[in-house]
Design a protein around this motif. Structure first.
Motif, short mmCIF file in Angstrom:
data_model
loop_
_atom_site.label_atom_id
_atom_site.label_comp_id
_atom_site.label_asym_id
_atom_site.label_seq_id
_atom_site.Cartn_x
_atom_site.Cartn_y
_atom_site.Cartn_z
N LEU A 153 0.34 -1.53 0.00
CA LEU A 153 0.21 0.04 -0.19
C LEU A 153 1.06 1.45 0.04
N GLN A 154 1.67 0.99 0.82
CA GLN A 154 2.67 2.35 1.01
C GLN A 154 3.21 2.71 -0.78
N ALA A 155 4.03 1.22 -1.24
CA ALA A 155 4.45 1.79 -2.70
C ALA A 155 3.10 2.01 -3.80
N ALA A 156 1.94 2.32 -3.61
CA ALA A 156 1.17 2.49 -4.52
C ALA A 156 0.81 3.72 -3.65
N GLY A 157 0.81 4.25 -2.83
CA GLY A 157 0.16 6.05 -2.27
C GLY A 157 -0.55 5.40 -1.21
N THR A 158 -1.26 5.26 -1.25
CA THR A 158 -2.44 4.49 -0.35
C THR A 158 -2.25 3.41 1.17
N GLY A 159 -1.47 3.89 1.83
CA GLY A 159 -0.63 3.53 2.90
C GLY A 159 -1.61 3.53 3.87
N GLY A 160 -2.26 4.96 3.78
CA GLY A 160 -2.59 5.16 5.11
C GLY A 160 -4.14 4.32 4.89
N LEU A 161 -4.77 4.23 3.96
CA LEU A 161 -6.03 3.06 3.92
C LEU A 161 -5.71 2.58 5.44
N LEU A 162 -4.80 1.19 4.92
CA LEU A 162 -4.67 0.47 6.98
C LEU A 162 -4.35 1.24 7.69
N ALA A 163 -3.34 2.88 7.59
CA ALA A 163 -3.71 3.24 9.56
C ALA A 163 -4.65 3.29 9.36
N ARG A 164 -5.55 3.78 8.78
CA ARG A 164 -7.22 4.24 9.15
C ARG A 164 -8.12 3.59 9.09
N ALA A 165 -8.12 2.26 8.68
CA ALA A 165 -8.59 1.16 9.20
C ALA A 165 -8.31 0.32 10.87
N GLN A 166 -7.00 0.52 11.00
CA GLN A 166 -6.61 -0.08 12.57
C GLN A 166 -6.47 1.34 13.44
N ALA A 167 -7.29 2.29 12.81
CA ALA A 167 -7.55 3.43 13.76
C ALA A 167 -8.66 3.57 14.61
N ASN A 168 -9.68 2.92 13.26
CA ASN A 168 -10.62 3.09 12.86
C ASN A 168 -11.65 1.93 12.67
N PRO A 169 -11.61 0.98 12.90
CA PRO A 169 -12.20 -0.62 12.08
C PRO A 169 -13.53 -0.60 11.95
N THR A 170 -13.88 0.32 11.35
CA THR A 170 -15.33 0.28 10.83
C THR A 170 -15.68 0.14 9.79
N GLU A 171 -16.76 -0.50 9.54
CA GLU A 171 -16.90 -1.41 8.09
C GLU A 171 -16.81 -0.95 6.51
N ALA A 172 -17.01 0.38 7.03
CA ALA A 172 -16.93 1.38 6.13
C ALA A 172 -15.11 1.23 5.37
N ASN A 173 -14.61 1.59 6.59
CA ASN A 173 -13.48 1.52 6.58
C ASN A 173 -12.25 0.41 6.49
#
Length: 166
Positions: free
Chosen positions: A55-75
């Motif tokens: 995800l870091q290489a693809a420029g979307t590394g924040g998605l994992l961090a967001r899901a880990q911080a707030n694991p809502t169904e949407a995230n």
């Protein structure tokens, strides 16, 4: 058998987000879950690092961090969708994740649960129940936990069978 990408992505998403994994452990049972996930801990960590790197290489590394911080169904759905997208374009990444999921599943015990969290207000009558376990010796069988019966309960014969395994 090769699983569809969405199934692999869903399994990986569940396994690499600690708060979601904790809920899985809770549902499976405290001691059973702890032992299983401790044994699988290295593979789970490797999966987490593999996903984070991709995800870091693809420029979307924040998605994992967001899901880990707030694991809502949407995230979790957004993270899973991104994993599917990455897997569609990178067969090596797909193979790595499939192998890690297979490794984690092979190290984790199966749990059979019958009549768990049963709530009855009136009368309950259960016939004969047979629970058969074939597989690893670490597999568990559970019957009749967390009952709340506000009336009469009649349970027939209950049999648990362990047919070996390693």
């Amino acid at each position: 058998m090769v699983e569809p990408l969405s199934v692999v992505a869903g399994a990986v998403t569940t396994l690499i987000v600690p708060k979601v994994l904790e809920k899985v452990v809770e549902k499976v049972g405290e001691k059973i879950g702890e032992a299983a996930w401790e044994k699988s801990g290295q593979a789970i960590q490797t999966a987490r690092e593999t996903v984070q790197s991709k995800l870091q290489a693809a420029g979307t590394g924040g998605l994992l961090a967001r899901a880990q911080a707030n694991p809502t169904e949407a995230n979790m759905q957004v993270l899973q969708a991104e994993l599917v997208s990455q897997m569609e374009t990178d067969q090596e990444f797909t193979a790595q994740l499939q192998e890690l999921v297979n490794q984690i599943q092979s190290q984790s015990p199966a749990v059979q649960v019958i009549l768990d969290r049963l709530g009855v207000r009136g009368k309950l009558e259960v016939g004969k129940i047979t629970q058969v376990k074939e597989g690893k010796s670490s597999d568990k069988q559970l019957i009749g936990r967390n009952w709340q019966v506000g009336g009469d309960a009649k349970v027939g014969d209950i049999t648990q069978e362990n047919r070996g395994g390693n």
